[in-house]
Design an enzyme around this catalytic site. Structure first.
Site, PDB file in Angstrom:
ATOM      1  N   ARG A  49      49.369  80.959 107.398  1.00  0.00           N
ATOM      2  CA  ARG A  49      49.827  80.095 106.308  1.00  0.00           C
ATOM      3  C   ARG A  49      51.194  80.539 105.793  1.00  0.00           C
ATOM      4  O   ARG A  49      52.042  79.704 105.479  1.00  0.00           O
ATOM      5  CB  ARG A  49      48.807  80.096 105.169  1.00  0.00           C
ATOM      6  CG  ARG A  49      49.257  79.258 103.978  1.00  0.00           C
ATOM      7  CD  ARG A  49      48.216  79.194 102.891  1.00  0.00           C
ATOM      8  NE  ARG A  49      48.747  78.541 101.703  1.00  0.00           N
ATOM      9  CZ  ARG A  49      48.061  78.309 100.584  1.00  0.00           C
ATOM     10  NH1 ARG A  49      46.799  78.693 100.511  1.00  0.00           N
ATOM     11  NH2 ARG A  49      48.614  77.711  99.559  1.00  0.00           N
ATOM     12  N   HIS A  65      45.212  63.536 100.757  1.00  0.00           N
ATOM     13  CA  HIS A  65      46.453  64.073 100.196  1.00  0.00           C
ATOM     14  C   HIS A  65      47.561  63.025 100.124  1.00  0.00           C
ATOM     15  O   HIS A  65      48.720  63.367  99.887  1.00  0.00           O
ATOM     16  CB  HIS A  65      46.931  65.310 100.969  1.00  0.00           C
ATOM     17  CG  HIS A  65      46.059  66.498 100.742  1.00  0.00           C
ATOM     18  ND1 HIS A  65      46.291  67.724 101.319  1.00  0.00           N
ATOM     19  CD2 HIS A  65      44.934  66.654  99.991  1.00  0.00           C
ATOM     20  CE1 HIS A  65      45.356  68.585 100.939  1.00  0.00           C
ATOM     21  NE2 HIS A  65      44.524  67.944 100.132  1.00  0.00           N
ATOM     22  N   ASN A  86      41.394  71.935 105.895  1.00  0.00           N
ATOM     23  CA  ASN A  86      42.594  71.112 105.815  1.00  0.00           C
ATOM     24  C   ASN A  86      43.437  71.178 107.085  1.00  0.00           C
ATOM     25  O   ASN A  86      43.360  72.157 107.825  1.00  0.00           O
ATOM     26  CB  ASN A  86      43.444  71.575 104.617  1.00  0.00           C
ATOM     27  CG  ASN A  86      43.029  70.913 103.333  1.00  0.00           C
ATOM     28  OD1 ASN A  86      42.707  69.732 103.317  1.00  0.00           O
ATOM     29  ND2 ASN A  86      43.027  71.662 102.241  1.00  0.00           N
ATOM     30  N   CYS A 116      37.367  66.387 100.023  1.00  0.00           N
ATOM     31  CA  CYS A 116      38.548  66.981  99.388  1.00  0.00           C
ATOM     32  C   CYS A 116      38.296  67.074  97.894  1.00  0.00           C
ATOM     33  O   CYS A 116      37.534  66.279  97.329  1.00  0.00           O
ATOM     34  CB  CYS A 116      39.775  66.116  99.670  1.00  0.00           C
ATOM     35  SG  CYS A 116      41.321  66.762  98.974  1.00  0.00           S
ATOM     36  N   TYR A 156      49.811  65.749  95.297  1.00  0.00           N
ATOM     37  CA  TYR A 156      50.612  65.985  96.498  1.00  0.00           C
ATOM     38  C   TYR A 156      51.759  64.991  96.643  1.00  0.00           C
ATOM     39  O   TYR A 156      52.679  65.214  97.434  1.00  0.00           O
ATOM     40  CB  TYR A 156      49.723  65.936  97.740  1.00  0.00           C
ATOM     41  CG  TYR A 156      48.872  67.177  97.916  1.00  0.00           C
ATOM     42  CD1 TYR A 156      49.370  68.296  98.573  1.00  0.00           C
ATOM     43  CD2 TYR A 156      47.584  67.230  97.410  1.00  0.00           C
ATOM     44  CE1 TYR A 156      48.605  69.441  98.723  1.00  0.00           C
ATOM     45  CE2 TYR A 156      46.803  68.371  97.555  1.00  0.00           C
ATOM     46  CZ  TYR A 156      47.318  69.470  98.209  1.00  0.00           C
ATOM     47  OH  TYR A 156      46.562  70.604  98.346  1.00  0.00           O
TER      48      TYR A 156
END
Length: 442
Positions: free
Chosen positions: A94, A200, A148, A170, A254
């Site tokens: 990440r 998102h 995700n 989610c 988002y």
């Protein structure tokens, strides 16, 4: 009757939340066995989580058996529900997803832009393997995915694996409902929102309070109160009055990456210099959480878990499992096939949508045509997701390049190839489908 749940990614810091959810719902779903599955490199975390889970169950005095293993196929035998909460490559991957795009002047975020695309590249093949194992070993089990990018991963699994009992969840819809509830000073259960779009990238089209349409008032208060309903991993920049009044819908947290790109990038670059990327912040949060989890007197989910951006994912999964098992036929927001809900998209496109949850899975509620204000954006994002899935499942370099190029947070033909090549090299240990020795596009 026995009910067996397998949690893949059982060593995740989120697991105590899902254990709590099962304990709280035991009167409706009498789960008899929970198996935590992880990989050997996560042994210490898995053992810590398993110990805490056992203490939580002991405190509840419920007859739920907790075990853990590194042998996924053995764990899946006889499973009724399987949840997935994995991070291929861990937080180190990440960090690369966030740092490398930022270095090139692009948004660095784990589920959006180039970082989100590469998380999908690493994740989809693993989820396909899990789904294939499920089809063989527990074909009637439901796969509840909150790994995700949930929407892309869910669509890839349903389309490219033999296992079709797959639903994505989610926490963002819950966060949005919670934020609206705060504005109206009411219980979150009193608020309903008609969601339209994709994971998102959803919008709140209509807001109801006690069954009354209060959309206009909600939008007004959204501007006046500057209410933040962002998860811990997103710092809200607020929305302008012209944006909200023109859009006439509730944006999700988002959306700031797409409608406030310059401001978000500036903020993230400053944070990058001051404290590091969000992933590096999360690393410290994780260290603190696991120190807390090791306390042998701890027998419940700690409050500190809410510092993680995905808090309430697990609660959404528990709600979904309860409704499937009891054929509750309530309405929840999930990632599933469109099946005509949005007339502008294909039936087999996965969308994030309100659906009636039955024992046979979700039945999406009809939305109709997309509002003109977002129609182009939604169809463009869906087409970009198709490119991501195609690249992830084939290892086609050209499709990977196009996926980055068509993503609104990259969309730079001069830099897309450089970004792609650097990320491919950085993550090569987790991208076996891409043969990096083959000739690439010119």
């Amino acid at each position: 009757m026995t009910i067996k749940v397998v949690i893949i990614g059982g060593g995740s810091s989120y697991t105590p939340e899902i254990i709590e959810g099962f304990i709280e719902r035991y009167h409706n779903v009498r789960i008899t066995e929970i198996v935590l599955v992880d990989i050997p490199t996560g042994k210490a975390k898995l053992e810590t989580i398993a110990s805490l889970a056992k203490r939580m169950v002991k405190k509840s005095q419920l007859p739920i058996r907790i075990s853990y293993t590194f042998h996924r196929r053995e764990a899946l035998i006889g499973a009724d529900f399987v949840t997935t909460q994995i991070r291929v490559g861990g937080l180190e991957a990440r960090i690369k997803d966030e740092r490398i795009p930022l270095k090139h002047g692009f948004v660095g975020q784990e589920t959006n832009g180039a970082g989100g695309i590469f998380k999908a590249f690493r994740t989809i093949p693993i989820l396909l393997n899990i789904a294939s194992d499920m089809h063989e070993l527990c074909p009637d089990a439901w796969l509840i995915n909150f790994t995700n990018p949930a929407g892309i991963v869910t669509e890839a699994v349903i389309k490219h694996s033999p296992h079709k009992r797959v639903i994505g969840v989610c926490n963002i819809p819950f966060n949005m409902k919670s934020g609206i509830a705060k504005m109206f000073d009411c219980d979150v259960r009193d608020i309903e929102i008609e969601f339209v779009g994709m994971n998102h990238f959803i919008f709140g089209k209509t807001v109801w309070l006690h069954g009354e349409n209060v959309t206009d008032e909600a939008l007004k208060r959204l501007v006046e109160y500057n209410q933040s309903y962002s998860p811990a991993n997103i710092v809200s920049l607020g929305w302008s009055k012209p944006f909200i009044e023109s859009l006439k819908m509730v944006p999700n947290p988002y959306h700031q990456y797409y409608f406030q790109t310059k401001e978000v990038l500036e903020k993230d670059l400053q944070a990058f210099q001051d404290i590091g990327t969000r992933a590096e912040v999360v690393q410290q949060v994780e260290i603190n959480l696991f120190e807390t989890y090791q306390d042998t007197e701890l027998m419940e989910k700690p409050k500190e878990l809410e510092q993680r951006g995905g808090a309430y994912y697990s609660d959404a999964a528990c709600n979904l499992i309860e409704s499937i098992y009891t054929n509750k036929q309530d309405i929840q927001t999930v990632n599933t096939f469109n099946n005509g809900a949005i007339s502008d998209l294909k039936d087999d496109d996965v969308i994030e949508v309100n659906a009636v949850i039955t024992s046979e899975g979700p039945r999406p509620l009809t939305i109709g045509s997309l509002p003109n204000s977002i129609k182009g954006l939604i169809t463009k994002m869906k087409n970009m997701e198709h490119l991501v899935i195609q690249a992830a499942t084939t290892g086609d370099y050209n499709q990977a390049y196009l996926a980055l190029l068509m993503n609104p947070l990259v969309a730079n033909e001069k830099k897309a190839k450089t970004l792609l090549d650097e990320l491919l090299e950085a993550h090569k240990d987790y991208l076996p489908q891409f043969n990096l020795k083959e000739e690439k596009i010119l």
